[in-house]
Design a protein around this motif. Structure first.
Motif, PDB file in Angstrom:
ATOM      1  N   VAL A  82      43.019  35.754  38.305  1.00 60.55           N
ATOM      2  CA  VAL A  82      42.969  36.071  39.740  1.00 60.55           C
ATOM      3  C   VAL A  82      44.381  36.082  40.329  1.00 60.55           C
ATOM      4  CG1 VAL A  82      41.953  35.464  41.972  1.00 60.55           C
ATOM      5  CG2 VAL A  82      40.681  34.967  39.871  1.00 60.55           C
ATOM      6  N   GLY A  83      44.800  37.253  40.773  1.00 58.78           N
ATOM      7  CA  GLY A  83      46.094  37.384  41.457  1.00 58.78           C
ATOM      8  C   GLY A  83      45.899  37.227  42.956  1.00 58.78           C
ATOM      9  N   GLU A  84      46.998  37.425  43.712  1.00 56.18           N
ATOM     10  CA  GLU A  84      46.857  37.186  45.164  1.00 56.18           C
ATOM     11  C   GLU A  84      46.258  38.375  45.899  1.00 56.18           C
ATOM     12  OE1 GLU A  84      51.275  36.522  45.486  1.00 56.18           O
ATOM     13  OE2 GLU A  84      51.003  37.603  47.344  1.00 56.18           O
ATOM     14  N   ALA A  85      46.818  39.572  45.678  1.00 55.61           N
ATOM     15  CA  ALA A  85      46.381  40.751  46.427  1.00 55.61           C
ATOM     16  C   ALA A  85      46.940  41.992  45.745  1.00 55.61           C
ATOM     17  CB  ALA A  85      46.903  40.678  47.859  1.00 55.61           C
ATOM     18  N   PRO A  86      46.303  43.146  45.925  1.00 55.22           N
ATOM     19  CA  PRO A  86      46.848  44.363  45.329  1.00 55.22           C
ATOM     20  C   PRO A  86      48.213  44.701  45.915  1.00 55.22           C
ATOM     21  CG  PRO A  86      44.639  44.732  46.251  1.00 55.22           C
ATOM     22  CD  PRO A  86      45.083  43.383  46.696  1.00 55.22           C
ATOM     23  N   GLY A  87      49.083  45.264  45.097  1.00 55.14           N
ATOM     24  CA  GLY A  87      50.357  45.803  45.568  1.00 55.14           C
ATOM     25  C   GLY A  87      50.224  47.315  45.735  1.00 55.14           C
ATOM     26  N   GLU A  88      51.367  47.976  45.831  1.00 53.74           N
ATOM     27  CA  GLU A  88      51.349  49.419  46.100  1.00 53.74           C
ATOM     28  C   GLU A  88      50.661  50.219  44.982  1.00 53.74           C
ATOM     29  OE1 GLU A  88      55.253  51.113  46.397  1.00 53.74           O
ATOM     30  OE2 GLU A  88      54.494  52.952  47.335  1.00 53.74           O
ATOM     31  N   ASN A  89      51.035  49.941  43.720  1.00 53.70           N
ATOM     32  CA  ASN A  89      50.456  50.700  42.598  1.00 53.70           C
ATOM     33  C   ASN A  89      48.948  50.484  42.512  1.00 53.70           C
ATOM     34  OD1 ASN A  89      52.943  51.741  41.471  1.00 53.70           O
ATOM     35  ND2 ASN A  89      53.370  49.617  40.929  1.00 53.70           N
ATOM     36  N   GLU A  90      48.558  49.232  42.752  1.00 53.10           N
ATOM     37  CA  GLU A  90      47.136  48.876  42.645  1.00 53.10           C
ATOM     38  C   GLU A  90      46.336  49.547  43.765  1.00 53.10           C
ATOM     39  OE1 GLU A  90      49.713  46.674  42.561  1.00 53.10           O
ATOM     40  OE2 GLU A  90      49.610  46.325  40.395  1.00 53.10           O
ATOM     41  N   ASP A  91      46.941  49.586  44.953  1.00 54.17           N
ATOM     42  CA  ASP A  91      46.297  50.231  46.099  1.00 54.17           C
ATOM     43  C   ASP A  91      46.100  51.731  45.805  1.00 54.17           C
ATOM     44  OD1 ASP A  91      45.592  50.471  49.008  1.00 54.17           O
ATOM     45  OD2 ASP A  91      47.431  51.665  49.042  1.00 54.17           O
ATOM     46  N   GLU A  95      43.020  49.716  40.945  1.00 53.99           N
ATOM     47  CA  GLU A  95      42.838  48.772  39.826  1.00 53.99           C
ATOM     48  C   GLU A  95      43.894  47.678  39.922  1.00 53.99           C
ATOM     49  OE1 GLU A  95      42.408  50.615  35.929  1.00 53.99           O
ATOM     50  OE2 GLU A  95      43.150  48.789  34.965  1.00 53.99           O
ATOM     51  N   PRO A  96      43.512  46.397  39.650  1.00 54.70           N
ATOM     52  CA  PRO A  96      44.506  45.318  39.768  1.00 54.70           C
ATOM     53  C   PRO A  96      45.531  45.343  38.632  1.00 54.70           C
ATOM     54  CG  PRO A  96      42.365  44.428  39.127  1.00 54.70           C
ATOM     55  CD  PRO A  96      42.176  45.891  39.352  1.00 54.70           C
ATOM     56  N   PHE A  97      46.729  44.881  38.936  1.00 54.36           N
ATOM     57  CA  PHE A  97      47.788  44.689  37.940  1.00 54.36           C
ATOM     58  C   PHE A  97      48.031  45.925  37.069  1.00 54.36           C
ATOM     59  CE2 PHE A  97      46.883  40.319  39.149  1.00 54.36           C
ATOM     60  CZ  PHE A  97      48.156  39.784  39.236  1.00 54.36           C
ATOM     61  N   VAL A  98      48.446  47.003  37.718  1.00 51.54           N
ATOM     62  CA  VAL A  98      48.760  48.220  36.954  1.00 51.54           C
ATOM     63  C   VAL A  98      50.256  48.573  36.998  1.00 51.54           C
ATOM     64  CG1 VAL A  98      46.484  49.303  37.045  1.00 51.54           C
ATOM     65  CG2 VAL A  98      48.091  49.683  38.925  1.00 51.54           C
ATOM     66  N   CYS A 123      41.018  40.273  38.707  1.00 49.88           N
ATOM     67  CA  CYS A 123      40.835  40.678  40.109  1.00 49.88           C
ATOM     68  C   CYS A 123      41.836  39.907  40.977  1.00 49.88           C
ATOM     69  CB  CYS A 123      39.395  40.458  40.554  1.00 49.88           C
ATOM     70  SG  CYS A 123      38.855  38.761  40.478  1.00 49.88           S
ATOM     71  N   ASN A 124      41.663  40.005  42.267  1.00 47.29           N
ATOM     72  CA  ASN A 124      42.563  39.326  43.197  1.00 47.29           C
ATOM     73  C   ASN A 124      41.764  38.517  44.206  1.00 47.29           C
ATOM     74  OD1 ASN A 124      45.407  40.205  42.664  1.00 47.29           O
ATOM     75  ND2 ASN A 124      44.462  42.236  42.848  1.00 47.29           N
ATOM     76  N   VAL A 125      42.453  37.595  44.889  1.00 46.28           N
ATOM     77  CA  VAL A 125      41.766  36.836  45.939  1.00 46.28           C
ATOM     78  C   VAL A 125      41.312  37.785  47.034  1.00 46.28           C
ATOM     79  CG1 VAL A 125      41.979  35.003  47.656  1.00 46.28           C
ATOM     80  CG2 VAL A 125      43.222  34.800  45.498  1.00 46.28           C
ATOM     81  N   TYR A 197      52.209  30.901  36.179  1.00 45.42           N
ATOM     82  CA  TYR A 197      53.169  31.814  36.816  1.00 45.42           C
ATOM     83  C   TYR A 197      52.565  33.198  37.047  1.00 45.42           C
ATOM     84  CZ  TYR A 197      56.614  28.331  35.588  1.00 45.42           C
ATOM     85  OH  TYR A 197      57.311  27.146  35.490  1.00 45.42           O
ATOM     86  N   HIS A 198      52.991  33.822  38.134  1.00 44.80           N
ATOM     87  CA  HIS A 198      52.634  35.219  38.362  1.00 44.80           C
ATOM     88  C   HIS A 198      53.512  36.072  37.445  1.00 44.80           C
ATOM     89  CE1 HIS A 198      52.020  39.025  40.366  1.00 44.80           C
ATOM     90  NE2 HIS A 198      51.072  38.473  41.100  1.00 44.80           N
ATOM     91  N   PRO A 199      52.955  37.102  36.780  1.00 47.35           N
ATOM     92  CA  PRO A 199      53.807  37.909  35.891  1.00 47.35           C
ATOM     93  C   PRO A 199      55.013  38.536  36.604  1.00 47.35           C
ATOM     94  CG  PRO A 199      51.567  38.818  36.027  1.00 47.35           C
ATOM     95  CD  PRO A 199      51.551  37.504  36.726  1.00 47.35           C
TER      96      PRO A 199
HETATM   97  N1  URA Z   1      50.132  41.232  42.146  1.00 43.71           N
HETATM   98  C1  URA Z   1      48.930  40.670  42.357  1.00 43.71           C
HETATM   99  O1  URA Z   1      48.842  39.505  42.735  1.00 43.71           O
HETATM  100  N2  URA Z   1      47.841  41.411  42.138  1.00 43.71           N
HETATM  101  C2  URA Z   1      47.881  42.674  41.714  1.00 43.71           C
HETATM  102  O2  URA Z   1      46.843  43.275  41.525  1.00 43.71           O
HETATM  103  C3  URA Z   1      49.159  43.236  41.490  1.00 43.71           C
HETATM  104  C4  URA Z   1      50.263  42.504  41.716  1.00 43.71           C
END
Ligand code: URA
Length: 225
Positions: A82-91, A95-98, A123-125, A197-199
């Motif tokens: 679980v990440g925090e929120a989608p970023g630009e690429n994900e938006d 899809e999360p973390f792309v 997924c994300n929070v 850690y967050h990647p």
């Molecule tokens: N960082 C996040 O926390 N979530 C994503 O989906 C992408 C980057």
């Protein structure tokens, strides 16, 4: 005399913030140990659930998003990231973390003999991108967290891993440093949860990679036990 550039100072402060937050707290500050999550009537199938919520406008991010970023992976995963929120690429992709951080996450998953579609769900929070990638607001988390909790209830992972300080502190409802949340098994609505850690932080500071690797070897041992 040693001259340190403004850039280096800012980089140091940003890295410190990633681990310690806005302040260096000596004592753990617990905001509230209990969160009240509304019970909603959600369906028992993940795809039906996605169809029910992907037009969500419960907060203002519903109007600024390109795509609702629900989650990706194995519906029977033992590991849920679980990440925090989608970023630009994900938006843009839905899809999360792309982005670059996602590519590193894929490599980490490969190292623990998994992929984003095999035994893993990501997924994300919160499901929509906050403008300029700011941290999610409490009000946004309040509206979106029931979606995450229902995803967890349907997938029933053996372990949840919160990626980064923001995801960890939001899920645990504390204002603690990453350092103090790491290395412990927490409880998130009945499911064991680890914070690492967050990647994206690992890309900014490769010195943390060995520590993250320790965490992921531990994560692998838990899901395989
Ligand atoms: N960082 C996040 O926390 N979530 C994503 O989906 C992408 C980057």
């Amino acid at each position: 005399m040693i001259f340190i550039s403004d850039e280096k100072i800012i980089q140091f402060l940003n890295q410190t913030k990633e681990v310690y937050g806005d302040e260096i707290n000596i004592e753990k500050k617990i905001i509230s140990s209990k969160k009240i999550i509304r019970k909603e009537d959600f369906p028992s199938d993940l795809d039906v659930f996605y169809n029910q919520i992907n037009k969500c406008h419960k907060c203002s991010l519903g109007s600024s998003r390109t795509n609702f970023v629900f989650g990706v992976g194995d519906k029977n995963a033992s590991l849920m990231l679980v990440g925090e929120a989608p970023g630009e690429n994900e938006d843009l992709k839905g899809e999360p973390f792309v982005g670059r951080a996602g590519k590193l996450l894929d490599k980490i998953l490969f190292a623990i003999k998994r992929t984003r579609n095999e035994d893993v769900y990501i997924c994300n929070v919160i499901k929509c991108r906050p403008p300029n990638n700011r941290d999610p607001l409490t009000s946004e988390v309040k509206e979106c967290e029931p979606y995450l909790i229902h995803q967890i209830n349907l997938i029933k992972p053996k372990l949840i891993v919160a990626l980064g300080r923001v995801a960890g502190k939001t899920l645990l409802n504390v204002d603690n440093s990453l350092k103090s949340m790491r290395g412990e098994i927490h409880n998130y609505h009945g499911t064991p949860l680890i914070v690492t850690y967050h990647p994206a932080a690992l890309l900014r500071n490769p010195n943390w990679k060995p520590l993250a690797w320790e965490d992921f070897k531990w994560i692998q041992s838990i899901i395989e036990s």
